[in-house]
Design a protein around this motif. Structure first.
Motif, PDB file in Angstrom:
ATOM      1  N   MET A  14      51.569  27.671  40.978  1.00 35.32           N
ATOM      2  CA  MET A  14      52.707  27.539  40.042  1.00 35.32           C
ATOM      3  C   MET A  14      52.816  29.044  40.613  1.00 35.32           C
ATOM      4  SD  MET A  14      54.681  25.544  39.129  1.00 35.32           S
ATOM      5  CE  MET A  14      54.976  27.355  37.999  1.00 35.32           C
ATOM      6  N   TYR A  27      59.655  31.485  43.722  1.00 31.60           N
ATOM      7  CA  TYR A  27      60.104  30.718  42.538  1.00 31.60           C
ATOM      8  C   TYR A  27      61.717  29.285  42.519  1.00 31.60           C
ATOM      9  CZ  TYR A  27      56.412  33.116  40.184  1.00 31.60           C
ATOM     10  OH  TYR A  27      55.665  33.801  39.961  1.00 31.60           O
ATOM     11  N   ASP A  36      59.429  23.299  34.653  1.00 29.25           N
ATOM     12  CA  ASP A  36      57.912  23.339  35.433  1.00 29.25           C
ATOM     13  C   ASP A  36      57.878  24.679  34.789  1.00 29.25           C
ATOM     14  OD1 ASP A  36      59.449  25.284  36.741  1.00 29.25           O
ATOM     15  OD2 ASP A  36      58.262  24.793  38.840  1.00 29.25           O
ATOM     16  N   THR A  37      58.609  25.806  33.732  1.00 24.61           N
ATOM     17  CA  THR A  37      57.550  26.859  33.325  1.00 24.61           C
ATOM     18  C   THR A  37      58.695  27.150  31.902  1.00 24.61           C
ATOM     19  OG1 THR A  37      57.837  27.716  35.819  1.00 24.61           O
ATOM     20  CG2 THR A  37      57.340  29.178  33.227  1.00 24.61           C
ATOM     21  N   VAL A  53      63.126  26.872  34.699  1.00 23.56           N
ATOM     22  CA  VAL A  53      62.645  28.515  33.722  1.00 23.56           C
ATOM     23  C   VAL A  53      64.073  28.452  32.884  1.00 23.56           C
ATOM     24  CG1 VAL A  53      61.413  30.572  32.678  1.00 23.56           C
ATOM     25  CG2 VAL A  53      61.201  29.534  35.602  1.00 23.56           C
ATOM     26  N   ARG A 100      53.786  25.366  34.436  1.00 24.87           N
ATOM     27  CA  ARG A 100      52.740  27.307  33.377  1.00 24.87           C
ATOM     28  C   ARG A 100      54.108  26.875  32.063  1.00 24.87           C
ATOM     29  NH1 ARG A 100      52.748  31.919  37.104  1.00 24.87           N
ATOM     30  NH2 ARG A 100      54.677  31.297  37.310  1.00 24.87           N
ATOM     31  N   SER A 104      61.472  26.384  41.077  1.00 22.89           N
ATOM     32  CA  SER A 104      61.144  26.291  39.649  1.00 22.89           C
ATOM     33  C   SER A 104      62.880  26.857  39.071  1.00 22.89           C
ATOM     34  CB  SER A 104      60.400  27.250  38.881  1.00 22.89           C
ATOM     35  OG  SER A 104      59.045  28.008  39.941  1.00 22.89           O
TER      36      SER A 104
END
Length: 253
Positions: A1, A6, A83-84, A11, A137, A9
């Motif tokens: 990560m 990103y 994923d975040t 978020v 994360r 990603s």
């Protein structure tokens, strides 16, 4: 990560309608991530999202576990590759327990409900989704005041100390999973968090400078990112706690 790209990603940022949350949301969006900002005030969220085409909003009170569970369901259905997660929602009030009259207990509890219980609710609701990813994360936003308290803001300081302790425990529990646990530890930053104060706190760090430093720490893969004076407080709380307590609270006597 870690790294500066990103584009793959997704978020989610709580407290994304202003301040640190909005600053981080803007940077992740600029780097190509799909960003969802969540908060209690639709107008604030819409004002941030309107500057970033494609950014999504979710109205939620993190202090309400039912609303948080519903949010997790919606995000999981719409963005199964989340994923975040950035737990940023927070409030700060000045409370003087030396006053002759007792305070409204509901008002006292509201700060705990958002800053600590809200973080716990969101973490609990979203961990199953994060753990489905190959790498994820979970980022908690603490505070330098979690290490050296500001006596004028005793509840805020206490909740941030609890956030730090919880993050350390969570990192250990999830050490063998795909979820990396990170704590960003800000100093005093120029945000609307302090809008209830008569004046801006001294030595407040510009928001843009803080976000740049925080993102550099995330890019480097650091588990604890203490920015600016927050790092001084983190070290000072171990080396000379009485001295740094006096420094932070200079002028309150």
């Amino acid at each position: 990560m870690s790294g500066s790209k990103y584009t793959a990603s997704v978020v989610l940022i709580t407290g994304g309608g202003s301040g640190i949350g909005a600053g981080l949301a803007s940077t992740f969006h600029q780097r190509g991530a799909r960003v969802v900002i969540a908060g209690r005030t639709r107008e604030r969220l819409e004002a941030v999202a309107s500057k970033h085409p494609g950014m999504e909003i979710e109205v939620v009170d993190v202090a309400d576990p039912i609303q948080v569970a519903a949010l997790a369901g919606r995000i999981g259905a719409r963005h199964p590759s989340l994923d975040t997660l950035i737990n940023n929602a927070g409030v700060q009030t000045l409370v003087d327990f030396a006053a002759l009259e007792p305070h409204d207990p509901l008002a006292l509890g509201a700060e705990v409900d958002v800053n600590l219980k809200g973080l716990l609710y969101v973490t609990n609701a979203f961990l199953p989704l994060l753990r489905q990813q190959g790498a994820a994360r979970l980022i908690n936003v603490g505070s330098g005041l979690g290490f050296v308290p500001l006596a004028a803001a005793p509840i805020y300081s206490a909740t941030k100390a609890a956030v730090h302790s919880f993050t350390v425990s969570l990192r250990r529990q999830l050490a063998r999973t795909s979820v990396e646990v990170v704590e960003i530890i800000p100093p005093v930053v120029e945000t609307d968090l302090h809008r209830g104060l008569a004046r801006r706190p001294p030595r407040a760090m510009p928001l843009d400078a803080f976000v740049t430093a925080a993102m550099a720490g995330l890019d480097a893969g650091r588990p604890e990112i203490a920015v600016g004076l927050a790092n001084v407080l983190r070290i000072g709380s171990r080396v000379s706690p009485a001295l740094f307590l006096n420094i932070v609270n200079k002028g309150d006597q």
